[in-house]
Design a protein around this motif. Structure first.
Motif, mmCIF file in Angstrom:
data_model
loop_
_atom_site.group_PDB
_atom_site.id
_atom_site.type_symbol
_atom_site.label_atom_id
_atom_site.label_comp_id
_atom_site.label_asym_id
_atom_site.label_seq_id
_atom_site.Cartn_x
_atom_site.Cartn_y
_atom_site.Cartn_z
ATOM 1 N N ILE A 146 0.844 -1.203 0.000
ATOM 2 C CA ILE A 146 0.000 0.000 0.000
ATOM 3 C C ILE A 146 0.876 1.248 0.000
ATOM 4 C CG2 ILE A 146 -1.721 1.318 1.302
ATOM 5 C CD1 ILE A 146 -2.924 -1.385 2.176
ATOM 6 N N ASP A 147 1.979 1.225 0.750
ATOM 7 C CA ASP A 147 2.922 2.348 0.714
ATOM 8 C C ASP A 147 3.442 2.566 -0.706
ATOM 9 O OD1 ASP A 147 2.696 2.695 3.468
ATOM 10 O OD2 ASP A 147 4.577 1.658 3.926
ATOM 11 N N GLY A 148 3.839 1.475 -1.362
ATOM 12 C CA GLY A 148 4.343 1.574 -2.730
ATOM 13 C C GLY A 148 3.291 2.073 -3.703
ATOM 14 N N LEU A 149 2.069 1.608 -3.530
ATOM 15 C CA LEU A 149 0.974 2.049 -4.395
ATOM 16 C C LEU A 149 0.688 3.532 -4.176
ATOM 17 C CD1 LEU A 149 -1.081 1.067 -6.493
ATOM 18 C CD2 LEU A 149 -2.612 0.491 -4.607
ATOM 19 N N THR A 150 0.755 3.973 -2.932
ATOM 20 C CA THR A 150 0.563 5.397 -2.630
ATOM 21 C C THR A 150 1.633 6.227 -3.332
ATOM 22 O OG1 THR A 150 -0.421 4.870 -0.485
ATOM 23 C CG2 THR A 150 0.424 7.110 -0.773
ATOM 24 N N GLY A 151 2.878 5.764 -3.256
ATOM 25 C CA GLY A 151 3.967 6.465 -3.953
ATOM 26 C C GLY A 151 3.761 6.486 -5.459
ATOM 27 N N LEU A 152 3.289 5.380 -6.007
ATOM 28 C CA LEU A 152 3.024 5.303 -7.443
ATOM 29 C C LEU A 152 1.919 6.286 -7.836
ATOM 30 C CD1 LEU A 152 3.705 3.742 -10.084
ATOM 31 C CD2 LEU A 152 1.833 2.187 -9.478
ATOM 32 N N PHE A 153 0.853 6.350 -7.040
ATOM 33 C CA PHE A 153 -0.230 7.300 -7.307
ATOM 34 C C PHE A 153 0.312 8.729 -7.273
ATOM 35 C CE2 PHE A 153 -4.672 5.439 -6.809
ATOM 36 C CZ PHE A 153 -4.292 4.182 -7.211
ATOM 37 N N ASP A 154 1.140 9.023 -6.262
ATOM 38 C CA ASP A 154 1.718 10.367 -6.151
ATOM 39 C C ASP A 154 2.619 10.676 -7.337
ATOM 40 O OD1 ASP A 154 0.385 10.636 -3.740
ATOM 41 O OD2 ASP A 154 2.171 10.264 -2.509
ATOM 42 N N ARG A 155 3.457 9.729 -7.720
ATOM 43 C CA ARG A 155 4.392 9.936 -8.824
ATOM 44 C C ARG A 155 3.666 10.228 -10.136
ATOM 45 N NH1 ARG A 155 7.119 5.233 -8.949
ATOM 46 N NH2 ARG A 155 6.464 4.494 -10.969
ATOM 47 N N HIS A 156 2.537 9.553 -10.360
ATOM 48 C CA HIS A 156 1.796 9.737 -11.614
ATOM 49 C C HIS A 156 0.666 10.755 -11.487
ATOM 50 C CE1 HIS A 156 3.937 6.722 -13.848
ATOM 51 N NE2 HIS A 156 3.663 5.781 -12.965
ATOM 52 N N GLY A 157 0.502 11.334 -10.298
ATOM 53 C CA GLY A 157 -0.542 12.353 -10.121
ATOM 54 C C GLY A 157 -1.942 11.792 -10.223
ATOM 55 N N VAL A 158 -2.137 10.545 -9.805
ATOM 56 C CA VAL A 158 -3.470 9.937 -9.872
ATOM 57 C C VAL A 158 -4.402 10.688 -8.926
ATOM 58 C CG1 VAL A 158 -4.832 7.857 -9.436
ATOM 59 C CG2 VAL A 158 -2.565 7.672 -10.480
ATOM 60 N N GLY A 159 -5.493 11.161 -9.477
ATOM 61 C CA GLY A 159 -6.491 11.865 -8.681
ATOM 62 C C GLY A 159 -6.282 13.366 -8.618
#
Length: 166
Positions: free
Chosen positions: A40-53
């Motif tokens: 979940i930490d990694g997924l959060t970082g991935l979302f942040d990196r790609h600007g998801v949302g």
């Protein structure tokens, strides 16, 4: 007056959950839980990196497609891992709600559920925003959403979908 005698109840059947984890207080479960937290930490970082949302839907570039594929793949992998852990904890908890270890593990898992749900909400927002932008592009403008059969049908579908979310 009739006397009643208590008969010992037969022991209840138990599910064999050892294919998932040997127990709630084992190193294997601890590693499984830590793995979900890291995922979940990694997924959060991935979302942040790609600007998801947070990114405005615009023209779809090849790197956007690549990012979406990466995010969806990772999201699905984390979901699978989380669901396995949560199903195990719920099975243990539901067979003995008085078990303090099961109560603790359920509380921990539910805490991760809150984090994961926020990511799922951001994903849904992106899907809705990009879907609406794509629809407007296909129809030739937002006005066609209300004066075309397709637009009205889409409005009904979105209304029904919103009802499911509430």
């Amino acid at each position: 007056m009739t006397a009643t005698t208590e008969r010992p109840s037969p022991s209840l059947p138990r599910w064999d959950l050892t294919p998932f984890f040997p127990g709630l207080d084992t190193p294997e479960y601890e590693e499984g839980y830590r793995s979900v937290v890291r995922a979940i930490d990694g997924l959060t970082g991935l979302f942040d990196r790609h600007g998801v949302g947070v990114a405005d839907p615009g023209p779809i570039a090849p790197q956007t497609v690549s990012a979406v594929e990466e995010v969806i793949g990772r999201f699905n992998a984390v979901l699978e891992e989380y669901r396995t852990l949560m199903a195990y904890v719920m099975a243990e908890f539901s067979t003995n709600t008085g078990n303090p270890t099961a109560q603790k593990r359920l509380s921990e898992a539910q805490g991760q559920s809150v984090r994961f749900s926020k990511l799922a909400g951001a994903s849904l927002a992106v899907v809705v925003a990009t879907g609406l932008a794509r629809t407007a592009d296909e129809l030739g403008g937002w006005a066609r959403l209300v004066d075309s059969g397709f637009g009205r049908a889409l409005g009904v579908k979105l209304g029904l979908f919103a009802g499911l979310l509430l």
